[in-house]
Design a protein around this motif. Sequence first.
Motif, mmCIF file in Angstrom:
data_model
loop_
_atom_site.group_PDB
_atom_site.id
_atom_site.type_symbol
_atom_site.label_atom_id
_atom_site.label_comp_id
_atom_site.label_asym_id
_atom_site.label_seq_id
_atom_site.Cartn_x
_atom_site.Cartn_y
_atom_site.Cartn_z
ATOM 1 N N UNK A 1 64.331 64.292 68.794
ATOM 2 C CA UNK A 1 65.296 63.315 68.304
ATOM 3 C C UNK A 1 66.430 64.005 67.552
ATOM 4 N N UNK A 2 66.085 65.018 66.757
ATOM 5 C CA UNK A 2 67.104 65.751 66.008
ATOM 6 C C UNK A 2 68.046 66.504 66.958
ATOM 7 N N UNK A 3 67.490 67.097 68.026
ATOM 8 C CA UNK A 3 68.314 67.807 69.005
ATOM 9 C C UNK A 3 69.232 66.849 69.756
ATOM 10 N N UNK A 4 68.720 65.651 70.049
ATOM 11 C CA UNK A 4 69.568 64.647 70.727
ATOM 12 C C UNK A 4 70.725 64.235 69.834
ATOM 13 N N UNK A 5 70.444 64.048 68.564
ATOM 14 C CA UNK A 5 71.506 63.671 67.629
ATOM 15 C C UNK A 5 72.509 64.808 67.469
ATOM 16 N N UNK A 6 72.016 66.043 67.467
ATOM 17 C CA UNK A 6 72.897 67.200 67.342
ATOM 18 C C UNK A 6 73.818 67.312 68.548
ATOM 19 N N UNK A 7 73.245 67.144 69.742
ATOM 20 C CA UNK A 7 74.056 67.202 70.968
ATOM 21 C C UNK A 7 75.083 66.083 71.001
ATOM 22 N N UNK A 8 74.681 64.916 70.508
ATOM 23 C CA UNK A 8 75.599 63.776 70.473
ATOM 24 C C UNK A 8 76.766 64.048 69.536
ATOM 25 N N UNK A 9 76.476 64.652 68.390
ATOM 26 C CA UNK A 9 77.545 64.976 67.434
ATOM 27 C C UNK A 9 78.488 66.025 68.001
ATOM 28 N N UNK A 10 77.916 67.035 68.675
ATOM 29 C CA UNK A 10 78.748 68.098 69.251
ATOM 30 C C UNK A 10 79.639 67.551 70.364
ATOM 31 N N UNK A 11 79.080 66.660 71.167
ATOM 32 C CA UNK A 11 79.863 66.068 72.245
ATOM 33 C C UNK A 11 80.987 65.198 71.680
ATOM 34 N N UNK A 12 80.682 64.502 70.595
ATOM 35 C CA UNK A 12 81.663 63.619 69.969
ATOM 36 C C UNK A 12 82.844 64.407 69.412
#
Length: 250
Positions: A154-165
């Motif tokens: 879940x933390x990695x998904x949130x991290x990837x989402x932030x980086x993509x944003x």
Amino acid sequence: MSTNPDLATQIIKFGGQANGRDKLFRLIQYGSKLVWWHLHNNARGPEMVQKLKKLESSLSMTRKLLRMGKSLDFIMAALKSVHIKDTALRLTITMSKLNQACFLLFDHIIYAHNVGLINTDKKKWSEISARFWVVSLILNLARNAYDLMNIIQEELRQRQSREAKHGQQVNGDSNHNRTTYSQDTNIVVKIIMQNKPVVLDLVKNLADLVLPLSTLGKVNASAGTQGFLGLISSAAGMATVWDSSLKLVP
């Protein structure tokens, strides 16, 4: 000198719980074991060593008495846990509770032998009880691993989402490895700080695992090692009773 009313209330509340008293007695029990081992190894205070051994034994017996009938509580908890929707959690928690119930049930036989109510093979029942304890701890550790895996994902998904944003991309510069290492370290720290119940339960289970394995002769842990690990797991257990928010649920 005034006493903090909140602290006094918390101490009274902690002492009023059977589970709190058991954890406190356990802490003193393993603390006594660690101290007498240290004194014995340094050939100091033979009289004190004997006193601490008696204290350890007395506390062990007291805790066995306090846990009398608690196997039924674990059976009831297992019946409740069968309704957990997550399959992995349902299996690990339910089977762990059932094994804990068996562990305590055979522990009652050992207590009855120690107080002279029955005459039986104490070593055999101790090993049977330890086997159920080991299985329970392994199931608990499997549950801890499953929880941590989900948290990390879940933390990695949130991290990837932030980086993509923010449109961040890996550019291959010399600072990338250091940045990635720093980010990975931050993730670990964040997981520990935001998921204390899981981490605390993991530490407790890992520390406890050596104890029944020593009884079964699977590991050669000294009395000092057992005392130290028992102190760690007891302190972790006390923390969850003192602060219910640190208790792992379900």
